[in-house]
Design a protein around this motif. Sequence first.
Motif, PDB file in Angstrom:
ATOM      1  N   GLU A 285      -4.015  12.206 -24.512  1.00 51.04           N
ATOM      2  CA  GLU A 285      -3.633  13.597 -24.767  1.00 51.04           C
ATOM      3  C   GLU A 285      -2.503  13.994 -23.813  1.00 51.04           C
ATOM      4  O   GLU A 285      -2.655  13.969 -22.598  1.00 51.04           O
ATOM      5  CB  GLU A 285      -4.818  14.541 -24.546  1.00 51.04           C
ATOM      6  CG  GLU A 285      -4.456  16.004 -24.768  1.00 51.04           C
ATOM      7  CD  GLU A 285      -5.573  16.967 -24.390  1.00 51.04           C
ATOM      8  OE1 GLU A 285      -5.302  18.178 -24.373  1.00 51.04           O
ATOM      9  OE2 GLU A 285      -6.691  16.497 -24.093  1.00 51.04           O
ATOM     10  N   VAL A 286      -1.354  14.348 -24.370  1.00 47.68           N
ATOM     11  CA  VAL A 286      -0.218  14.782 -23.566  1.00 47.68           C
ATOM     12  C   VAL A 286      -0.242  16.302 -23.503  1.00 47.68           C
ATOM     13  O   VAL A 286      -0.284  16.976 -24.536  1.00 47.68           O
ATOM     14  CB  VAL A 286       1.120  14.309 -24.165  1.00 47.68           C
ATOM     15  CG1 VAL A 286       2.289  14.827 -23.331  1.00 47.68           C
ATOM     16  CG2 VAL A 286       1.150  12.794 -24.237  1.00 47.68           C
ATOM     17  N   ARG A 287      -0.220  16.826 -22.294  1.00 46.50           N
ATOM     18  CA  ARG A 287      -0.210  18.278 -22.123  1.00 46.50           C
ATOM     19  C   ARG A 287       0.592  18.609 -20.864  1.00 46.50           C
ATOM     20  O   ARG A 287       1.202  17.748 -20.266  1.00 46.50           O
ATOM     21  CB  ARG A 287      -1.630  18.820 -22.012  1.00 46.50           C
ATOM     22  CG  ARG A 287      -2.383  18.371 -20.781  1.00 46.50           C
ATOM     23  CD  ARG A 287      -3.827  18.817 -20.826  1.00 46.50           C
ATOM     24  NE  ARG A 287      -4.478  18.610 -19.529  1.00 46.50           N
ATOM     25  CZ  ARG A 287      -5.785  18.717 -19.336  1.00 46.50           C
ATOM     26  NH1 ARG A 287      -6.575  18.998 -20.353  1.00 46.50           N
ATOM     27  NH2 ARG A 287      -6.296  18.539 -18.128  1.00 46.50           N
ATOM     28  N   GLY A 288       0.579  19.868 -20.484  1.00 47.11           N
ATOM     29  CA  GLY A 288       1.330  20.287 -19.311  1.00 47.11           C
ATOM     30  C   GLY A 288       2.611  20.998 -19.692  1.00 47.11           C
ATOM     31  O   GLY A 288       2.700  21.633 -20.747  1.00 47.11           O
TER      32      GLY A 288
ATOM     33  N   LYS B  24      10.676  20.399 -32.761  1.00 47.22           N
ATOM     34  CA  LYS B  24       9.648  20.509 -33.805  1.00 47.22           C
ATOM     35  C   LYS B  24       8.831  19.233 -33.887  1.00 47.22           C
ATOM     36  O   LYS B  24       7.593  19.265 -33.951  1.00 47.22           O
ATOM     37  CB  LYS B  24      10.271  20.819 -35.161  1.00 47.22           C
ATOM     38  CG  LYS B  24       9.220  20.982 -36.263  1.00 47.22           C
ATOM     39  CD  LYS B  24       9.844  21.227 -37.614  1.00 47.22           C
ATOM     40  CE  LYS B  24       8.768  21.531 -38.654  1.00 47.22           C
ATOM     41  NZ  LYS B  24       7.703  20.503 -38.723  1.00 47.22           N
ATOM     42  N   GLU B  25       9.531  18.085 -33.878  1.00 47.53           N
ATOM     43  CA  GLU B  25       8.827  16.807 -33.935  1.00 47.53           C
ATOM     44  C   GLU B  25       7.953  16.612 -32.693  1.00 47.53           C
ATOM     45  O   GLU B  25       6.810  16.145 -32.783  1.00 47.53           O
ATOM     46  CB  GLU B  25       9.846  15.661 -34.051  1.00 47.53           C
ATOM     47  CG  GLU B  25       9.210  14.302 -34.289  1.00 47.53           C
ATOM     48  CD  GLU B  25      10.236  13.216 -34.534  1.00 47.53           C
ATOM     49  OE1 GLU B  25       9.835  12.029 -34.585  1.00 47.53           O
ATOM     50  OE2 GLU B  25      11.434  13.541 -34.663  1.00 47.53           O
ATOM     51  N   PHE B  26       8.485  17.001 -31.537  1.00 51.04           N
ATOM     52  CA  PHE B  26       7.721  16.872 -30.293  1.00 51.04           C
ATOM     53  C   PHE B  26       6.506  17.793 -30.315  1.00 51.04           C
ATOM     54  O   PHE B  26       5.403  17.395 -29.930  1.00 51.04           O
ATOM     55  CB  PHE B  26       8.621  17.206 -29.105  1.00 51.04           C
ATOM     56  CG  PHE B  26       7.943  17.056 -27.771  1.00 51.04           C
ATOM     57  CD1 PHE B  26       7.753  15.802 -27.213  1.00 51.04           C
ATOM     58  CD2 PHE B  26       7.500  18.168 -27.078  1.00 51.04           C
ATOM     59  CE1 PHE B  26       7.123  15.655 -25.987  1.00 51.04           C
ATOM     60  CE2 PHE B  26       6.869  18.038 -25.846  1.00 51.04           C
ATOM     61  CZ  PHE B  26       6.684  16.776 -25.305  1.00 51.04           C
TER      62      PHE B  26
ATOM     63  N   ALA C 157       3.728  16.518 -32.487  1.00 51.93           N
ATOM     64  CA  ALA C 157       3.011  15.392 -31.885  1.00 51.93           C
ATOM     65  C   ALA C 157       2.208  15.798 -30.656  1.00 51.93           C
ATOM     66  O   ALA C 157       1.150  15.213 -30.383  1.00 51.93           O
ATOM     67  CB  ALA C 157       4.002  14.285 -31.511  1.00 51.93           C
ATOM     68  N   HIS C 158       2.697  16.809 -29.926  1.00 51.12           N
ATOM     69  CA  HIS C 158       2.061  17.190 -28.654  1.00 51.12           C
ATOM     70  C   HIS C 158       1.949  18.712 -28.567  1.00 51.12           C
ATOM     71  O   HIS C 158       2.673  19.361 -27.809  1.00 51.12           O
ATOM     72  CB  HIS C 158       2.869  16.638 -27.481  1.00 51.12           C
ATOM     73  CG  HIS C 158       3.157  15.171 -27.584  1.00 51.12           C
ATOM     74  ND1 HIS C 158       2.165  14.208 -27.501  1.00 51.12           N
ATOM     75  CD2 HIS C 158       4.325  14.498 -27.785  1.00 51.12           C
ATOM     76  CE1 HIS C 158       2.710  13.011 -27.637  1.00 51.12           C
ATOM     77  NE2 HIS C 158       4.009  13.160 -27.818  1.00 51.12           N
ATOM     78  N   PRO C 159       1.045  19.299 -29.317  1.00 52.03           N
ATOM     79  CA  PRO C 159       0.962  20.767 -29.393  1.00 52.03           C
ATOM     80  C   PRO C 159       0.508  21.449 -28.111  1.00 52.03           C
ATOM     81  O   PRO C 159       0.633  22.671 -27.995  1.00 52.03           O
ATOM     82  CB  PRO C 159      -0.053  20.988 -30.524  1.00 52.03           C
ATOM     83  CG  PRO C 159      -0.882  19.741 -30.544  1.00 52.03           C
ATOM     84  CD  PRO C 159       0.060  18.640 -30.196  1.00 52.03           C
ATOM     85  N   HIS C 160      -0.017  20.690 -27.154  1.00 53.29           N
ATOM     86  CA  HIS C 160      -0.525  21.311 -25.925  1.00 53.29           C
ATOM     87  C   HIS C 160       0.500  21.347 -24.798  1.00 53.29           C
ATOM     88  O   HIS C 160       0.184  21.782 -23.688  1.00 53.29           O
ATOM     89  CB  HIS C 160      -1.780  20.581 -25.449  1.00 53.29           C
ATOM     90  CG  HIS C 160      -2.895  20.590 -26.445  1.00 53.29           C
ATOM     91  ND1 HIS C 160      -3.499  21.754 -26.872  1.00 53.29           N
ATOM     92  CD2 HIS C 160      -3.482  19.581 -27.142  1.00 53.29           C
ATOM     93  CE1 HIS C 160      -4.429  21.463 -27.757  1.00 53.29           C
ATOM     94  NE2 HIS C 160      -4.430  20.157 -27.942  1.00 53.29           N
TER      95      HIS C 160
ATOM     96  N   ALA D 218       4.433  14.538 -20.111  1.00 55.92           N
ATOM     97  CA  ALA D 218       5.208  15.249 -21.142  1.00 55.92           C
ATOM     98  C   ALA D 218       6.650  14.751 -21.186  1.00 55.92           C
ATOM     99  O   ALA D 218       7.220  14.559 -22.267  1.00 55.92           O
ATOM    100  CB  ALA D 218       5.174  16.757 -20.873  1.00 55.92           C
ATOM    101  N   ALA D 219       7.243  14.529 -20.020  1.00 56.53           N
ATOM    102  CA  ALA D 219       8.617  14.019 -19.971  1.00 56.53           C
ATOM    103  C   ALA D 219       8.711  12.623 -20.548  1.00 56.53           C
ATOM    104  O   ALA D 219       9.638  12.280 -21.282  1.00 56.53           O
ATOM    105  CB  ALA D 219       9.143  14.050 -18.542  1.00 56.53           C
TER     106      ALA D 219
END
Length: 299
Positions: free
Chosen positions: A101-104, A124-126, A129-132, A291-292
């Motif tokens: 899970e990618v967040r931050g 939008k694509e990011f 894929a990573h809504p958090h 996230a980066a």
Amino acid sequence: MLVISSIAKEDRWMELQQLRYVVAVAELSSFTKAAARCFVVQSALSHQVKALEKELGVTLFARTSRRVELTAAGRAFLPGARASLDAAERAGDEAAAAVGEVRGRLTVGMIPTVTAVSVPAVLKEFRDAHPHVRVALQVGGSDTIAAEIAAGETDVGLLGLPAGREPRGVDWRQIGSDRLVAVLARQHRLADHESIGIDDLAQEAFADFPVGSPGRAQSDLAFSAAGISRDVPFEAMSTEILLDLARENLAVTLLPSRYVRADDGLVAVPVVDGPSRVEYLAWSEFNLSPAARAFLRLL
């Protein structure tokens, strides 16, 4: 939820929530506004700040009924408080990334004339894929963005530099290049030309980016190489202002060809021997956040 909930100081403990309160008060210069930001009643926030001050044995804020500001001790305490909060948040982000899970937070610095990629489409694509992940976009000059990446203040940058000049102090990859065109009012004397030479612009007044910025350097270098001294009475970081000045026939501006869209008041004319620029994706491999890393993989 973060496993780390407090930071030891000798035989006492500073709660991360106390640090959040101190940072909020320092940034807003108000206990009332800080309480609203932190979703807590003001009395509870004030109590926690006072408890921390008692623990530390120093006064962090000078308070009156109308004014709140950091004391010398508070100014010394603030950078460490911010660093502790960032470290705690990063620890949680890394733990989440370990299970997929990618967040931050992701901070993206970008020049105002990005054309090599569609930033909205990429985001939008990011986001899908990573809504958090919460994304902060900052528009500025390439040198400033590169310096912020090197300092760990910005995660990823989209830069534009004169041809032959590479980003410094960061990791990078070239993602595009373009030539600049002359943007003119439709009533300008050169507006009906299919192309012009740089010497055709020698007597024109220009609107350009601030002197010393990479955006300005692209044009300055081209005119210098041609032995032409030009007049730049208007400077602005906003491309909209540059275009508006050209639209009013107050000045000529030079912008990347893929950025300019002709309208009823403007035309874009190629400059045969004019400036060019290269776009770069920039980052720092040192301590990349999850996230980066995810954003760079996407690009």
